[in-house]
Write a protein that holds these residues in place. Structure first.
Motif, PDB file in Angstrom:
ATOM      1  N   ARG A  83       0.830  -1.212   0.000  1.00  0.00           N
ATOM      2  CA  ARG A  83       0.000   0.000   0.000  1.00  0.00           C
ATOM      3  C   ARG A  83       0.860   1.257   0.000  1.00  0.00           C
ATOM      4  N   ARG A  84       0.225   2.349  -0.391  1.00  0.00           N
ATOM      5  CA  ARG A  84       0.824   3.690  -0.420  1.00  0.00           C
ATOM      6  C   ARG A  84       1.979   3.786  -1.420  1.00  0.00           C
ATOM      7  N   GLY A  88      -3.023   0.932  -5.649  1.00  0.00           N
ATOM      8  CA  GLY A  88      -4.476   1.018  -5.518  1.00  0.00           C
ATOM      9  C   GLY A  88      -5.081   2.009  -6.476  1.00  0.00           C
ATOM     10  N   THR A  89      -4.433   3.145  -6.659  1.00  0.00           N
ATOM     11  CA  THR A  89      -4.932   4.157  -7.586  1.00  0.00           C
ATOM     12  C   THR A  89      -4.950   3.622  -9.014  1.00  0.00           C
ATOM     13  N   ARG A  90      -3.871   2.989  -9.424  1.00  0.00           N
ATOM     14  CA  ARG A  90      -3.829   2.422 -10.790  1.00  0.00           C
ATOM     15  C   ARG A  90      -4.898   1.345 -10.976  1.00  0.00           C
ATOM     16  N   LEU A  91      -5.024   0.477  -9.996  1.00  0.00           N
ATOM     17  CA  LEU A  91      -6.011  -0.598 -10.064  1.00  0.00           C
ATOM     18  C   LEU A  91      -7.426  -0.023 -10.097  1.00  0.00           C
ATOM     19  N   TYR A  92      -7.710   0.904  -9.203  1.00  0.00           N
ATOM     20  CA  TYR A  92      -9.037   1.523  -9.140  1.00  0.00           C
ATOM     21  C   TYR A  92      -9.369   2.264 -10.435  1.00  0.00           C
ATOM     22  N   ASP A 117      -7.178   1.505   6.001  1.00  0.00           N
ATOM     23  CA  ASP A 117      -6.504   1.957   4.776  1.00  0.00           C
ATOM     24  C   ASP A 117      -7.492   1.994   3.611  1.00  0.00           C
ATOM     25  N   GLY A 118      -8.328   0.975   3.511  1.00  0.00           N
ATOM     26  CA  GLY A 118      -9.318   0.916   2.432  1.00  0.00           C
ATOM     27  C   GLY A 118     -10.334   2.036   2.528  1.00  0.00           C
ATOM     28  N   LEU A 119     -10.780   2.325   3.738  1.00  0.00           N
ATOM     29  CA  LEU A 119     -11.729   3.430   3.923  1.00  0.00           C
ATOM     30  C   LEU A 119     -11.089   4.773   3.579  1.00  0.00           C
ATOM     31  N   ARG A 120      -9.873   4.960   4.032  1.00  0.00           N
ATOM     32  CA  ARG A 120      -9.147   6.206   3.731  1.00  0.00           C
ATOM     33  C   ARG A 120      -8.994   6.366   2.214  1.00  0.00           C
ATOM     34  N   PHE A 121      -8.640   5.262   1.533  1.00  0.00           N
ATOM     35  CA  PHE A 121      -8.483   5.310   0.081  1.00  0.00           C
ATOM     36  C   PHE A 121      -9.815   5.653  -0.591  1.00  0.00           C
TER      37      PHE A 121
END
Length: 148
Positions: A83-84, A88-92, A117-121
């Motif tokens: 993470r970080r 996640g951004t690329r995947l999302y 972490d998931g909620l924050r994202f």
């Protein structure tokens, strides 16, 4: 390893089903899925896995619009050690584009409440909470969110 070597692939075959299963079960330990359950999901939803080089780092699910709605659910999961880093951004972003291509005008996601972490994202991507609920036998709620 640089995020530029990130490889995102639609699940194809048992090895990738097991990789998707591993990420899901690691991030959602309260709802462990069997390989047969993952296989069944792959018939209804678009499942992908993400690798950084040859290392499994995440997975995603796109639940396409159904029953005459224009709502799709996009869920991206990244293993804690990765993470970080922008994964996640690329995947999302990739899966959001897929949901839009499938006709979605409304995008939702769901996150286990214990996954801070998931909620924050999700919040950083513009999602707002719409509901909290417990599945039978669970003690940690799920949080439904909608992109606003």
């Amino acid at each position: 390893m640089a995020v530029s070597s990130l490889r995102i692939q639609q699940v194809d075959g048992d090895a990738m089903l097991r990789d998707w299963q591993h990420v899901h079960n690691t991030i959602i330990p309260s709802h462990v899925l069997s390989l047969d359950e993952v296989r069944e999901r792959s018939g209804r939803h678009r499942l992908t896995v993400a690798y950084l080089g040859d290392v499994l780092v995440g997975c995603s699910t796109v639940r396409p619009p159904a029953d005459g709605t224009s709502t799709a659910t996009v869920i991206s999961r990244v293993l804690p050690d990765h993470r970080r880093q922008g994964i996640g951004t690329r995947l999302y972003e990739r899966e959001l584009a897929e949901a839009r291509a499938l006709g979605a005008d409304v995008i939702e996601t769901v996150v286990l409440a214990s996954n801070e972490d998931g909620l924050r994202f999700a919040h950083s991507q513009g999602f707002a909470e719409t509901d909290r609920y417990l599945l039978p036998g669970d003690s940690v709620p799920y949080i439904d969110l909608r992109l606003v």
